[in-house]
Design an enzyme around this catalytic site. Structure first.
Site, PDB file in Angstrom:
ATOM      1  N   LEU A  42       0.867  -1.167   0.000  1.00 46.83           N
ATOM      2  CA  LEU A  42       0.000   0.000   0.000  1.00 46.83           C
ATOM      3  C   LEU A  42       0.909   1.223   0.000  1.00 46.83           C
ATOM      4  CD1 LEU A  42      -2.744  -0.814   2.687  1.00 46.83           C
ATOM      5  CD2 LEU A  42      -3.138  -0.446   0.247  1.00 46.83           C
ATOM      6  N   ASP A  43       0.568   2.220  -0.778  1.00 45.52           N
ATOM      7  CA  ASP A  43       1.356   3.446  -0.761  1.00 45.52           C
ATOM      8  C   ASP A  43       1.307   4.079   0.625  1.00 45.52           C
ATOM      9  OD1 ASP A  43       2.220   3.559  -3.523  1.00 45.52           O
ATOM     10  OD2 ASP A  43       0.132   3.966  -4.017  1.00 45.52           O
ATOM     11  N   ALA A  44       2.293   4.890   0.924  1.00 50.76           N
ATOM     12  CA  ALA A  44       2.379   5.502   2.252  1.00 50.76           C
ATOM     13  C   ALA A  44       1.149   6.340   2.575  1.00 50.76           C
ATOM     14  CB  ALA A  44       3.644   6.351   2.355  1.00 50.76           C
TER      15      ALA A  44
END
Length: 215
Positions: A42-44
């Site tokens: 998951l992206d930050a």
């Protein structure tokens, strides 16, 4: 085999090692179990369900695009969707020159509206522009795909939460039930047995192809 389910908060990288000069935190700030790694990413600036495991075959099985696991996301978007926008998302939109695969899209209204803990930091707020929650389910995971899809139909994503991952074995999807942001749990014995069966089935699925999924 060790397998954990984590509700990843906003502002956290899907890795245990911090990046030099980055403003983002990393998984080691929340999980102290040794030798586990994220199966998928998951992206930050995205939140929600992340599977952590110490089994490389399970990591590969859950991220290989051949198997097309449905991953579902709650997207808080700017604006009010109309029928055409929702259908465009279902049919597929052109993202970076390539059309996305068909998706499941549902506008969460009325009693279905979400009651999530506030994000830190909060989303931007504009008094004159309403926000809406969509649930989108995808079988592919191109870079920042959900955000690019909603932007393509005029509904910019303000907040993105992965809510569940379907193992595609006719059992219930793994989800965020009981997990507050930043908390994790070990999978149950029943869940672990289902994951073991996934590993067994992958051995007869033919040559492997690499792939990553991102929210």
């Amino acid at each position: 085999m060790t397998t954990l389910l984590l509700n990843k908060p906003f502002g956290v990288l899907s890795q245990f090692t911090p990046e030099e000069g980055s403003r983002w935190r990393c998984l080691s700030d929340f999980v102290d179990v040794p030798e586990v790694y994220a199966a998928g990413r998951l992206d930050a600036d995205s939140e929600g369900l992340l599977i952590l495991t110490n089994n490389g075959r399970l990591q590969q099985r859950l991220t290989d695009p051949r198997f097309g696991h449905w991953r579902s996301y709650w997207a808080q978007v700017e604006g009010t969707p109309n029928t055409d926008q929702l259908q465009q998302l279902r049919d597929g939109v052109v993202v970076q020159g390539r059309r996305t695969l068909p998706a499941k899209v549902h506008w969460l209204q009325g009693q279905e509206q979400l009651q999530l803990p506030d994000r830190t930091p909060p989303i931007r707020y504009r008094a004159a522009i309403p926000t809406s929650w969509l649930q989108l389910s995808l079988t592919e995971g191109r870079n920042r795909q959900v955000r690019r899809m909603t932007a393509a139909v005029g509904l910019p994503t303000l907040r993105l939460v992965r809510c569940c991952i379907d193992l595609m074995d006719n059992g219930p999807a793994l989800d965020l039930a009981g997990l507050q942001p930043g908390t994790w749990r070990a999978v149950t014995a029943v869940e672990q047995e289902r994951l073991n069966r996934l590993i067994s089935s992958s051995s007869s699925a033919g040559p492997r192809r690499g792939g990553r999924r991102r929210g």
